[in-house]
Design a protein around this motif. Structure first.
Motif, short mmCIF file in Angstrom:
data_model
loop_
_atom_site.label_atom_id
_atom_site.label_comp_id
_atom_site.label_asym_id
_atom_site.label_seq_id
_atom_site.Cartn_x
_atom_site.Cartn_y
_atom_site.Cartn_z
N ALA A 84 -106.86 75.96 -29.27
CA ALA A 84 -106.45 76.27 -27.91
C ALA A 84 -107.42 75.69 -26.89
O ALA A 84 -107.02 75.12 -25.87
CB ALA A 84 -106.32 77.78 -27.74
N LEU A 85 -108.71 75.83 -27.16
CA LEU A 85 -109.72 75.29 -26.25
C LEU A 85 -109.69 73.76 -26.24
O LEU A 85 -109.91 73.14 -25.19
CB LEU A 85 -111.11 75.79 -26.63
N LYS A 86 -109.40 73.16 -27.38
CA LYS A 86 -109.29 71.69 -27.43
C LYS A 86 -108.16 71.22 -26.52
O LYS A 86 -108.31 70.24 -25.79
CB LYS A 86 -109.05 71.24 -28.87
N ALA A 87 -107.04 71.93 -26.53
CA ALA A 87 -105.92 71.57 -25.66
C ALA A 87 -106.29 71.73 -24.19
O ALA A 87 -105.81 70.98 -23.34
CB ALA A 87 -104.70 72.44 -26.00
N ALA A 88 -107.15 72.70 -23.89
CA ALA A 88 -107.56 72.96 -22.50
C ALA A 88 -108.77 72.15 -22.06
O ALA A 88 -109.14 72.19 -20.89
CB ALA A 88 -107.87 74.45 -22.34
N MET A 89 -109.38 71.41 -22.97
CA MET A 89 -110.64 70.73 -22.68
C MET A 89 -110.61 69.82 -21.45
O MET A 89 -111.58 69.83 -20.69
CB MET A 89 -111.10 69.95 -23.92
N PRO A 90 -109.55 69.06 -21.19
CA PRO A 90 -109.57 68.25 -19.97
C PRO A 90 -109.77 69.09 -18.70
O PRO A 90 -110.51 68.71 -17.81
CB PRO A 90 -108.20 67.56 -19.97
N ARG A 91 -109.13 70.25 -18.64
CA ARG A 91 -109.28 71.12 -17.48
C ARG A 91 -110.63 71.83 -17.47
O ARG A 91 -111.20 72.09 -16.40
CB ARG A 91 -108.14 72.14 -17.43
N ILE A 92 -111.14 72.17 -18.65
CA ILE A 92 -112.47 72.78 -18.74
C ILE A 92 -113.51 71.80 -18.19
O ILE A 92 -114.37 72.18 -17.40
CB ILE A 92 -112.80 73.19 -20.19
N GLU A 93 -113.42 70.54 -18.62
CA GLU A 93 -114.37 69.53 -18.16
C GLU A 93 -114.28 69.32 -16.65
O GLU A 93 -115.28 69.03 -16.00
CB GLU A 93 -114.12 68.21 -18.90
N MET A 94 -113.08 69.47 -16.08
CA MET A 94 -112.90 69.32 -14.63
C MET A 94 -113.40 70.54 -13.87
O MET A 94 -113.52 70.50 -12.64
CB MET A 94 -111.41 69.13 -14.31
N GLY A 95 -113.64 71.64 -14.58
CA GLY A 95 -114.02 72.88 -13.90
C GLY A 95 -112.83 73.62 -13.32
O GLY A 95 -112.98 74.52 -12.50
#
Length: 124
Positions: free
Chosen positions: A34-45
């Motif tokens: 789940a976090l891998k799928a969200a990683m682009p948004r996590i990296e963007m903050g």
């Protein structure tokens, strides 16, 4: 019965917890995916979108089910039969058993086919 567990997500404005009635046995690998799928948004903050993507990925096709998952804020909520885990989106870390690791390391470690849950070594 069940495999009751909670996924807590920490943000700058408070905590949200996802309760899963059946998710305990695959808790760490499911959270890593789940976090891998969200990683682009996590990296963007972009925490609101990262949180939505992570929760959506964990619930998967069960959105239309009456039972199985619940969301709550505060300390009242679902039963925990496994060890607690918290995703701290503000610091981009995952916390388990007083160990804190970067989200990327959590994903890498818990995506391995024969890894034991979480990480053997981490930074506090």
């Amino acid at each position: 019965m069940g495999a009751r567990t909670n996924f807590t997500f920490k943000t700058a404005t408070g905590d949200l917890t996802l309760y899963s009635h059946w998710g305990g046995d695959t808790k760490f690998s499911d959270l890593a995916a789940a976090l891998k799928a969200a990683m682009p948004r996590i990296e963007m903050g972009d925490i609101p979108y990262a949180l939505r993507i992570t929760v959506s990925q964990l619930i998967g096709p069960s959105w239309n089910e009456e039972t199985g998952y619940g969301l709550f804020v505060g300390s009242e909520g679902g039963e925990e039969s496994y060890e607690p885990v918290t995703v701290d989106f503000t610091n981009k870390t995952v916390i388990h058993n007083n160990m804190r690791v970067p989200i990327e390391k959590f994903i890498d470690y818990n995506s391995l086919p024969d890894s034991s849950p979480f990480m053997a070594t981490s930074s506090a």
